[in-house]
Motif scaffolding. Structure first.
Motif: not given
Length: 106
Positions: A1-7, A13-19, A74-75, A98-102
């Motif tokens: 699982m990659i967890v980062t403060t960056t976008s 490459e992001v395939a899907e922004y889950i929530r 999410a990955e 808080t972050g965006t699962a992708v």
């Protein structure tokens, strides 16, 4: 699982922004740590007791956030933000992650 403060994540490459996912924890600082911190406030220096509580609370909030992301398939979690709030008058602290699962493209 990659967890980062960056976008973004280099090489992914992001395939899907889950929530949006989040993790929260509330911790109390006990009386003895309060006394120790009060002494440190007078003589100067760092409060290891408080620092330890903040570190534990941060890790708990991040762990909860990651667990929720895993449950969604999410990955990674991008754009992670941490917030810290004092609750009431009694030395309670809430820590939120808080972050965006992708999911990433393969």
């Amino acid at each position: 699982m990659i967890v980062t403060t960056t976008s973004t994540v280099d090489g992914h490459e992001v395939a899907e922004y889950i929530r949006i996912v989040s993790g929260e924890t509330v911790v109390g600082i006990n009386m003895f740590k309060d006394i120790g911190a009060g002494i440190r406030n007078i003589v100067g220096g760092r409060s290891a007791g408080y620092e330890g509580e903040v570190i534990n609370a941060r890790e708990a909030a991040l762990g909860e956030m990651v667990q929720r992301a895993i449950e969604l398939g999410a990955e990674g979690v991008l754009g992670v933000d941490m917030s810290y709030e004092n609750l009431g008058q009694g030395g309670m602290m809430m820590v939120c992650a808080t972050g965006t699962a992708v999911r990433f493209k393969n």
